[in-house]
Design an enzyme around this catalytic site. Structure first.
Site, PDB file in Angstrom:
ATOM      1  N   GLY A 179       0.366  -1.034   0.346  1.00  0.00           N
ATOM      2  CA  GLY A 179       0.412  -0.381  -0.216  1.00  0.00           C
ATOM      3  C   GLY A 179       1.003   1.201   0.083  1.00  0.00           C
ATOM      4  O   GLY A 179       2.462   1.421   0.273  1.00  0.00           O
ATOM      5  N   GLY A 228       2.701   3.635   1.318  1.00  0.00           N
ATOM      6  CA  GLY A 228       3.466   3.303   2.540  1.00  0.00           C
ATOM      7  C   GLY A 228       4.090   5.022   3.063  1.00  0.00           C
ATOM      8  O   GLY A 228       4.443   5.173   3.986  1.00  0.00           O
ATOM      9  N   ASP A 263       9.926   4.630   7.099  1.00  0.00           N
ATOM     10  CA  ASP A 263       9.567   6.255   7.768  1.00  0.00           C
ATOM     11  C   ASP A 263       8.293   6.654   7.538  1.00  0.00           C
ATOM     12  O   ASP A 263       8.632   7.624   8.125  1.00  0.00           O
ATOM     13  CB  ASP A 263      10.814   6.579   8.224  1.00  0.00           C
ATOM     14  CG  ASP A 263      11.523   6.722   6.743  1.00  0.00           C
ATOM     15  OD1 ASP A 263      10.638   6.609   6.059  1.00  0.00           O
ATOM     16  OD2 ASP A 263      12.922   7.719   7.142  1.00  0.00           O
ATOM     17  N   ASP A 297       3.417  -4.562  -8.084  1.00  0.00           N
ATOM     18  CA  ASP A 297       2.586  -2.956  -6.732  1.00  0.00           C
ATOM     19  C   ASP A 297       3.172  -1.629  -7.480  1.00  0.00           C
ATOM     20  O   ASP A 297       2.731  -1.124  -7.410  1.00  0.00           O
ATOM     21  CB  ASP A 297       2.793  -3.282  -5.849  1.00  0.00           C
ATOM     22  CG  ASP A 297       4.770  -3.708  -5.392  1.00  0.00           C
ATOM     23  OD1 ASP A 297       4.883  -4.457  -6.193  1.00  0.00           O
ATOM     24  OD2 ASP A 297       5.136  -2.623  -4.455  1.00  0.00           O
TER      25      ASP A 297
HETATM   26  P1  AMP Z   1       8.282   0.341  -3.407  1.00  0.00           P
HETATM   27  O1  AMP Z   1       9.123  -1.405  -4.844  1.00  0.00           O
HETATM   28  O2  AMP Z   1      10.116   1.355  -3.281  1.00  0.00           O
HETATM   29  O3  AMP Z   1       7.565   0.903  -4.669  1.00  0.00           O
HETATM   30  O4  AMP Z   1       7.841  -0.293  -2.560  1.00  0.00           O
HETATM   31  C1  AMP Z   1       7.165  -1.150  -1.746  1.00  0.00           C
HETATM   32  C2  AMP Z   1       6.731  -0.713  -0.353  1.00  0.00           C
HETATM   33  O5  AMP Z   1       7.384  -0.127   0.391  1.00  0.00           O
HETATM   34  C3  AMP Z   1       4.845   0.728  -1.186  1.00  0.00           C
HETATM   35  O6  AMP Z   1       4.269  -0.160  -0.478  1.00  0.00           O
HETATM   36  C4  AMP Z   1       5.432   1.757  -0.314  1.00  0.00           C
HETATM   37  O7  AMP Z   1       4.759   2.569   0.031  1.00  0.00           O
HETATM   38  C5  AMP Z   1       6.393   0.988   0.503  1.00  0.00           C
HETATM   39  N1  AMP Z   1       7.806   1.861   1.336  1.00  0.00           N
HETATM   40  C6  AMP Z   1       8.779   2.022   0.139  1.00  0.00           C
HETATM   41  N2  AMP Z   1       9.695   3.149   0.818  1.00  0.00           N
HETATM   42  C7  AMP Z   1       8.985   3.660   2.415  1.00  0.00           C
HETATM   43  C8  AMP Z   1       9.110   4.286   3.315  1.00  0.00           C
HETATM   44  N3  AMP Z   1      10.255   4.966   3.098  1.00  0.00           N
HETATM   45  N4  AMP Z   1       8.255   4.419   4.142  1.00  0.00           N
HETATM   46  C9  AMP Z   1       6.545   3.503   3.889  1.00  0.00           C
HETATM   47  N5  AMP Z   1       6.393   2.819   3.416  1.00  0.00           N
HETATM   48  C10 AMP Z   1       7.661   2.289   1.940  1.00  0.00           C
HETATM   49 MG    MG Z   2       5.698   1.457  -5.385  1.00  0.00          MG
END
Ligand code: AMP
Ligand code: MG
Length: 465
Positions: A78, A80, A113, A239
């Protein structure tokens, strides 16, 4: 701005309303004026892009989705660290999502974070802009701000926030979340996706099957365009791919410099899953996972699942036509594709720069390419074949049709802009922004010699952002 709140029409299980956590003492990073005009935005962009201001017309929300990451089921994910803060109509009447990245923790943050660092924000800001200017469907960004408030990664880094725009933030992983956690929502959700993003299919006899085919075709086209410009996404998890086939969620992406099919930009990808050459097959794998999620909606599962067979011919159609255009060869000629592949083999063998070599070909600087080749026999063989195909063609029309960029966002270019920005100097971001706005045109007043240089040694780019 003209608001068109669509997402909140969905079941409330699919999102969580929440306000951004603003950046402390935000500093203006960069603003995309042309995009602001398209969105009819004329407000305080620093306040907007730092989470200090939201719109009365739209209550910000975090979306929930799931996904397969690096080929493994990852369960619930989701937004994040991002929030959908508006959906607006642009000057073409198209609905555009405004998504604030780095906006703080949400219920979907897991261990994160909720923040983004300046480094990754600048990379995403410039890459989205570069892809849009290259004609590759992609998210873009209205602007970004930075802050001295540190964000901890491998080291403490300056924090930043970016207002991303995209025609769609619905990911393949949305369907995976629904099937796993709320299957009763699948029919209505799919219906809304068709209504919003594939409205021409509403009257179809089998809208779900046609929708599947549509998503597969657009994704195949997007990936063909990535291959043609030498772009590697880096984290093609389910995702991170949306249902409209526009590039989303840049992480450790890169634009290829020396032509190496097994090149990977993401140094966290230890299994080499997301190398440049694997992108088409990984896209197909993701779509196969996705299409299976539509099974509860159809009687004829076989026809639904057979839609995946459209991926390869669609990808090849766009890739072959695009390669012929890059080469300045007629797409209908039986030898054009093979000759294009022969050129690529030459680049691979000689470790030549992909972008520079196609640029030189377009400028008819054949001797410059030859000069860089050790294996002269292979070069001669290629160039003889190349001229033979063009011999009886309208060469000036073929030349005029060639569309090869002079400028791409090389890792070292982004890195320099980041290093300046970390010292609160955004002039290099601005220079690159202007340069990459017109990648097909020589811009002597903006260009620096290093913009054309193949980077050696390569920078190590990781998943951390
Ligand atoms: P990504 O593959 O970088 O698109 O991220 C995968 C998941 O991790 C997604 O659900 C993002 O929202 C979450 N995410 C990545 N970095 C962070 C962060 N610094 N804080 C919170 N959630 C994160
Ligand atoms: Mg992502």
């Amino acid at each position: 701005m003209q608001f068109n709140a669509q997402y909140t029409q969905l079941a409330s299980k699919l999102y969580h309303h929440q306000k951004p956590h603003p950046l402390l003492n935000p500093q203006a990073g960069h603003f995309n004026h042309a995009l602001a005009d398209e969105l009819k935005f004329n407000g305080d962009w620093v306040a907007l892009c730092s989470g200090q201001q939201t719109f009365d017309e739209f209550e910000p929300l975090a979306m929930v989705y799931a996904g397969h990451q690096f080929g493994q089921w990852a369960g619930q994910l989701g937004d994040g660290r991002g929030l959908l803060i508006a959906q607006v109509l642009n000057t073409h009447g198209k609905t555009i999502d405004l998504h604030l990245k780095g906006a703080g923790k949400t219920p979907y943050s897991r261990m994160g974070d909720g923040r983004a660092v300046l480094r990754s924000v600048i990379r995403e800001y410039l890459a989205g802009h570069a892809l849009n200017s290259l004609g590759v469907a992609s998210s873009n960004a209205l602007g970004f701000t930075s802050s001295r408030q540190g964000v901890q990664r491998e080291k403490l880094e300056p924090g930043a926030m970016m207002l991303r725009t995209s025609d769609c933030h619905i990911r393949l992983g949305h369907f995976e979340w629904i099937n796993q956690y709320a299957p009763e929502l699948l029919a209505d959700f799919t219906q809304k996706c068709i209504e919003w993003h594939y409205p021409h299919l509403l009257d179809s006899a089998s809208p779900t099957i046609d929708f599947a085919r549509g998503v597969i075709e657009r994704t195949a086209q997007m990936v063909a365009n990535w291959q043609l410009v030498g772009f590697a996404h880096g984290v093609m998890n389910t995702d991170n791919l949306n249902i409209t086939g526009s590039t989303l969620d840049f992480g450790p992406f890169g634009f290829m410099e020396r032509f190496r099919p097994d090149w990977q930009n993401n140094h966290s990808d230890h299994s080499k899953r997301y190398t440049y050459q694997k992108q088409p097959s990984i896209a197909k794998w993701n779509l196969w996972v996705w299409v299976n999620n539509l099974r509860p909606l159809v009687d004829d599962e076989q026809t639904l699942l057979a839609t995946i067979e459209h991926f390869e011919p669609t990808f090849l159609k766009y890739y072959q036509n695009g390669l012929a255009q890059k080469m300045g060869l007629p797409s209908f000629h039986k030898d054009s594709f093979d000759c294009g592949l022969e050129f690529l083999q030459l680049l691979q063998k000689e470790q030549l720069d992909y972008t520079q070599s196609f640029w030189r070909l377009q400028q008819q600087e054949y001797t410059a390419i030859q000069h860089d080749c050790i294996d002269q026999t292979s070069f001669e063989k290629f160039i003889t074949r190349y001229h033979a195909i063009r011999e009886h063609q309208d060469v000036s029309a073929l030349q005029a049709n060639m569309k090869n960029p002079r400028y791409i966002l090389r890792n070292h270019m982004a890195q320099k802009a980041i290093e300046h920005a970390e010292c609160e100097d955004f002039s290099e971001v601005d220079r690159l922004f202007k340069l990459l706005a017109n990648p097909f045109t020589v811009q002597p007043e903006l260009e620096q010699p290093s913009d054309l240089l193949t980077n050696e040694p390569a920078l190590a780019i990781s998943c951390s952002s």
